[in-house]
Design a protein around this motif. Structure first.
Motif, PDB file in Angstrom:
ATOM      1  N   SER A 137      50.126  36.711  34.471  1.00 45.79           N
ATOM      2  CA  SER A 137      48.885  35.942  34.387  1.00 45.79           C
ATOM      3  C   SER A 137      48.103  36.013  35.684  1.00 45.79           C
ATOM      4  O   SER A 137      46.868  36.003  35.693  1.00 45.79           O
ATOM      5  CB  SER A 137      49.192  34.476  34.050  1.00 45.79           C
ATOM      6  OG  SER A 137      49.880  34.383  32.820  1.00 45.79           O
ATOM      7  N   GLU A 138      48.816  36.082  36.811  1.00 44.47           N
ATOM      8  CA  GLU A 138      48.148  36.096  38.114  1.00 44.47           C
ATOM      9  C   GLU A 138      47.306  37.342  38.317  1.00 44.47           C
ATOM     10  O   GLU A 138      46.413  37.364  39.167  1.00 44.47           O
ATOM     11  CB  GLU A 138      49.191  35.973  39.224  1.00 44.47           C
ATOM     12  CG  GLU A 138      49.847  34.598  39.276  1.00 44.47           C
ATOM     13  CD  GLU A 138      50.926  34.508  40.342  1.00 44.47           C
ATOM     14  OE1 GLU A 138      51.191  35.559  40.991  1.00 44.47           O
ATOM     15  OE2 GLU A 138      51.497  33.423  40.524  1.00 44.47           O
ATOM     16  N   LEU A 151      43.561  36.540  37.749  1.00 49.27           N
ATOM     17  CA  LEU A 151      42.851  35.547  38.546  1.00 49.27           C
ATOM     18  C   LEU A 151      41.697  36.196  39.278  1.00 49.27           C
ATOM     19  O   LEU A 151      41.806  37.311  39.783  1.00 49.27           O
ATOM     20  CB  LEU A 151      43.797  34.878  39.551  1.00 49.27           C
ATOM     21  CG  LEU A 151      44.912  34.002  38.963  1.00 49.27           C
ATOM     22  CD1 LEU A 151      45.810  33.504  40.071  1.00 49.27           C
ATOM     23  CD2 LEU A 151      44.338  32.842  38.182  1.00 49.27           C
ATOM     24  N   THR A 188      40.299  30.933  32.246  1.00 53.42           N
ATOM     25  CA  THR A 188      41.720  30.769  32.538  1.00 53.42           C
ATOM     26  C   THR A 188      42.525  31.606  31.553  1.00 53.42           C
ATOM     27  O   THR A 188      42.323  31.498  30.335  1.00 53.42           O
ATOM     28  CB  THR A 188      42.144  29.298  32.426  1.00 53.42           C
ATOM     29  OG1 THR A 188      41.314  28.500  33.270  1.00 53.42           O
ATOM     30  CG2 THR A 188      43.595  29.120  32.846  1.00 53.42           C
ATOM     31  N   ILE A 189      43.425  32.450  32.083  1.00 52.72           N
ATOM     32  CA  ILE A 189      44.280  33.298  31.254  1.00 52.72           C
ATOM     33  C   ILE A 189      45.731  32.977  31.583  1.00 52.72           C
ATOM     34  O   ILE A 189      46.146  33.073  32.732  1.00 52.72           O
ATOM     35  CB  ILE A 189      43.990  34.787  31.493  1.00 52.72           C
ATOM     36  CG1 ILE A 189      42.532  35.105  31.152  1.00 52.72           C
ATOM     37  CG2 ILE A 189      44.934  35.666  30.653  1.00 52.72           C
ATOM     38  CD1 ILE A 189      42.115  36.528  31.499  1.00 52.72           C
ATOM     39  N   LYS A 190      46.502  32.573  30.572  1.00 49.91           N
ATOM     40  CA  LYS A 190      47.903  32.241  30.764  1.00 49.91           C
ATOM     41  C   LYS A 190      48.780  32.979  29.759  1.00 49.91           C
ATOM     42  O   LYS A 190      48.369  33.197  28.613  1.00 49.91           O
ATOM     43  CB  LYS A 190      48.118  30.733  30.630  1.00 49.91           C
ATOM     44  CG  LYS A 190      47.421  29.901  31.692  1.00 49.91           C
ATOM     45  CD  LYS A 190      47.721  28.430  31.517  1.00 49.91           C
ATOM     46  CE  LYS A 190      47.036  27.598  32.600  1.00 49.91           C
ATOM     47  NZ  LYS A 190      47.308  26.150  32.433  1.00 49.91           N
ATOM     48  N   THR A 191      49.962  33.363  30.198  1.00 55.66           N
ATOM     49  CA  THR A 191      50.964  33.984  29.334  1.00 55.66           C
ATOM     50  C   THR A 191      52.324  33.368  29.659  1.00 55.66           C
ATOM     51  O   THR A 191      52.453  32.566  30.584  1.00 55.66           O
ATOM     52  CB  THR A 191      51.020  35.503  29.543  1.00 55.66           C
ATOM     53  OG1 THR A 191      51.481  35.781  30.877  1.00 55.66           O
ATOM     54  CG2 THR A 191      49.660  36.141  29.342  1.00 55.66           C
ATOM     55  N   GLN A 194      54.247  34.131  34.160  1.00 59.52           N
ATOM     56  CA  GLN A 194      53.222  33.664  35.085  1.00 59.52           C
ATOM     57  C   GLN A 194      52.773  34.764  36.031  1.00 59.52           C
ATOM     58  O   GLN A 194      51.608  34.814  36.439  1.00 59.52           O
ATOM     59  CB  GLN A 194      53.754  32.470  35.885  1.00 59.52           C
ATOM     60  CG  GLN A 194      52.725  31.815  36.796  1.00 59.52           C
ATOM     61  CD  GLN A 194      51.528  31.260  36.035  1.00 59.52           C
ATOM     62  OE1 GLN A 194      51.672  30.846  34.876  1.00 59.52           O
ATOM     63  NE2 GLN A 194      50.364  31.276  36.655  1.00 59.52           N
ATOM     64  N   ASN A 206      41.123  30.354  28.005  1.00 56.74           N
ATOM     65  CA  ASN A 206      40.197  29.226  27.952  1.00 56.74           C
ATOM     66  C   ASN A 206      38.920  29.605  28.706  1.00 56.74           C
ATOM     67  O   ASN A 206      38.981  30.070  29.849  1.00 56.74           O
ATOM     68  CB  ASN A 206      40.828  27.984  28.579  1.00 56.74           C
ATOM     69  CG  ASN A 206      39.964  26.744  28.365  1.00 56.74           C
ATOM     70  OD1 ASN A 206      39.253  26.636  27.377  1.00 56.74           O
ATOM     71  ND2 ASN A 206      40.028  25.820  29.295  1.00 56.74           N
ATOM     72  N   GLY A 233      45.667  29.718  40.832  1.00 54.90           N
ATOM     73  CA  GLY A 233      45.739  29.195  39.479  1.00 54.90           C
ATOM     74  C   GLY A 233      45.417  27.721  39.376  1.00 54.90           C
ATOM     75  O   GLY A 233      45.537  27.116  38.328  1.00 54.90           O
ATOM     76  N   GLN A 234      44.993  27.108  40.477  1.00 56.74           N
ATOM     77  CA  GLN A 234      44.699  25.688  40.459  1.00 56.74           C
ATOM     78  C   GLN A 234      43.236  25.445  40.118  1.00 56.74           C
ATOM     79  O   GLN A 234      42.400  26.340  40.195  1.00 56.74           O
ATOM     80  CB  GLN A 234      45.032  25.064  41.819  1.00 56.74           C
ATOM     81  CG  GLN A 234      46.512  25.152  42.169  1.00 56.74           C
ATOM     82  CD  GLN A 234      46.805  24.514  43.506  1.00 56.74           C
ATOM     83  OE1 GLN A 234      45.895  24.057  44.191  1.00 56.74           O
ATOM     84  NE2 GLN A 234      48.065  24.493  43.883  1.00 56.74           N
TER      85      GLN A 234
END
Length: 263
Positions: free
Chosen positions: A67-68, A71, A58-61, A64, A140, A78-79
């Motif tokens: 971040s996509e 995926l 999981t990569i988040k910034t 959003q 993560n 993102g779910q």
């Protein structure tokens, strides 16, 4: 009279060898004669990624939309992955060369690394190539569950998947419906694929000291085999009632033969 004595002697002997004793069915017995034992912490080395493992990344910034880009598939949205099938198609499978293909980043070599080391490597590449520190990149990395195969004398053999970070062999067996009455708990075989080859180890689950074994905790792609006890091949029954029923049938047959031959 001699025949009666012989039958009276034979009956307890056959009962003793045909029934499965309770000591063969009870897990984690304190077989050490000492009453006060020191509890030692189980040593467990961090797991290192192998080929065919599935990683969930999981990569988040703060942005959003950015971040996509990372995926694995647009279908995930993102779910959280909801099923084993989704995990297979949407997770990152380690190929035979020890790499995974991450969108935008491309090939990332992960073979032999821990999940923390993979996370640090991906964070470093993101900050070096795409983001600044102000983007607050959060990565993560987790194993896509503990997949193992269990066969032999268990109630539900087959390939299993536990969605947890770690599990011991007793949990793995419980997830397969536990060992049957005629399963050998003193000689459970664990086969593990390692980079240098295949390791095989026998575990005595009736002995509490098994918790100190380096094989007590399972790893992805482990194979567990529970061999049968001799009582199964003898076909005499596993409980006292079953054994007595079998012995009565045998004794009735022997008595009939003796009567017929004595005429």
């Amino acid at each position: 009279m001699n025949k009666s004595l012989f039958i009276a002697f034979l009956l307890p002997v056959l009962l003793s060898i045909s029934c499965v004793p309770q000591s063969d069915l009870t897990y984690l017995q304190q077989k050490n004669t000492q009453t006060n034992q020191i509890v030692n912490e189980v040593s467990k080395k961090p797991y290192r990624v192998q080929s065919n493992d599935v990683l969930v990344i999981t990569i988040k910034t703060l942005d959003q939309k950015l971040s996509e880009m990372f995926l694995a598939s647009a279908n995930t949205g993102g779910q959280r992955l909801q099923s084993e099938q989704a995990l297979y198609f949407e997770g990152y499978t380690v190929d035979d060369h020890g790499s995974i293909r991450v969108p935008v980043l491309g090939e990332v070599f992960v073979l032999g690394s821990t999940t923390d080391e993979v996370r640090i490597e991906i964070e470093k590449r993101l900050l070096d190539e795409y983001f600044k520190k102000e983007a607050n990149v959060f990565v993560n990395v987790k194993l896509g569950g503990l997949r193992y195969t269990i066969n032999g004398e268990v109630n539900s053999p087959g390939t299993k998947l536990l969605f947890q970070e770690k599990a011991n062999i007793l949990e793995a067996i419980a997830n397969a419906g536990d060992i049957t009455m005629v399963g050998d708990r003193k000689n459970v075989l664990l086969v593990r694929q390692m980079p240098h080859g295949t390791e095989m180890y026998s575990l005595d689950l009736t002995d509490a000291s098994v918790m100190q074994s380096p094989y007590y905790y399972i790893q992805p792609n482990d194979y567990i085999l529970v061999n049968p006890l001799k009582q199964k091949s003898w076909g005499t029954g596993t409980t006292g009632i079953q054994s007595i029923s079998t012995l009565i049938s045998i004794l009735s047959l022997v008595t009939t033969v003796i009567i017929l031959t004595s005429r």
